[in-house]
Design an enzyme around this catalytic site. Sequence first.
Site, PDB file in Angstrom:
ATOM      1  N   ALA A 131       2.754 -10.594 -15.633  1.00 49.65           N
ATOM      2  CA  ALA A 131       2.595 -10.450 -17.177  1.00 49.65           C
ATOM      3  C   ALA A 131       1.051  -9.811 -17.320  1.00 49.65           C
ATOM      4  O   ALA A 131       0.859  -9.007 -18.231  1.00 49.65           O
ATOM      5  CB  ALA A 131       2.344 -11.661 -17.841  1.00 49.65           C
ATOM      6  N   GLY A 135       1.555  -6.187 -16.756  1.00 48.68           N
ATOM      7  CA  GLY A 135       2.667  -5.699 -17.813  1.00 48.68           C
ATOM      8  C   GLY A 135       1.922  -5.598 -19.072  1.00 48.68           C
ATOM      9  O   GLY A 135       2.175  -4.879 -19.879  1.00 48.68           O
ATOM     10  N   ASP A 136       0.925  -6.594 -19.483  1.00 51.14           N
ATOM     11  CA  ASP A 136       0.304  -6.424 -20.618  1.00 51.14           C
ATOM     12  C   ASP A 136      -0.649  -5.062 -20.830  1.00 51.14           C
ATOM     13  O   ASP A 136      -0.448  -4.443 -21.892  1.00 51.14           O
ATOM     14  CB  ASP A 136      -0.738  -7.453 -20.775  1.00 51.14           C
ATOM     15  N   GLY A 137      -1.081  -4.717 -19.688  1.00 49.76           N
ATOM     16  CA  GLY A 137      -1.836  -3.289 -19.756  1.00 49.76           C
ATOM     17  C   GLY A 137      -0.988  -2.119 -19.711  1.00 49.76           C
ATOM     18  O   GLY A 137      -1.113  -1.329 -20.474  1.00 49.76           O
ATOM     19  N   ASP A 156       0.522  -1.937 -23.337  1.00 48.99           N
ATOM     20  CA  ASP A 156      -0.527  -1.475 -24.204  1.00 48.99           C
ATOM     21  C   ASP A 156      -0.893   0.063 -24.108  1.00 48.99           C
ATOM     22  O   ASP A 156      -0.958   0.576 -24.954  1.00 48.99           O
ATOM     23  CB  ASP A 156      -1.984  -2.126 -24.114  1.00 48.99           C
TER      24      ASP A 156
END
Length: 144
Positions: free
Chosen positions: A29, A32-34, A37
């Site tokens: 996660a 994956g967030d980066g 984004d």
Amino acid sequence: MEKGIDAYIKEQFGMPDVDVRTYSPLTLAYIGDGVFDLVIRSLVVAGGNTRASALHRRTSQIVKARTQAQMIERLLPELTQEEEEIYRRGRNAKSPTMAKNATMSDYRKATGFEALVGWLYVRDEFPRVVELVRAGVRGLGLKL
């Protein structure tokens, strides 16, 4: 097969390959967030040159937990069985923090979505990341 972004970065910095199965859902996660984004920022910037504050506001509306939760709900029927399992593992992971202005349900779904994006990224399946984001953006009728 062409080398993916993650493999290219690791090669350039002399980093060893790691078995993706050893990554925790929260680690997936995190990356994956980066990645999510970056994809959304790229789309927002492609929409036209404007003030950075306006770009940030638009991006923030899309990458927030609530929007990610809505996106994954629309994407669930399109996921493979393996992708759905990664999403569930991420959604069920116990995080020590929670996003501001998000319900626990939305936060968990968003974490699952980010884990899925991270898992695809470290497996060098970036085209699938883009395919899912495109379907999610279209499914929600988001204007970029």
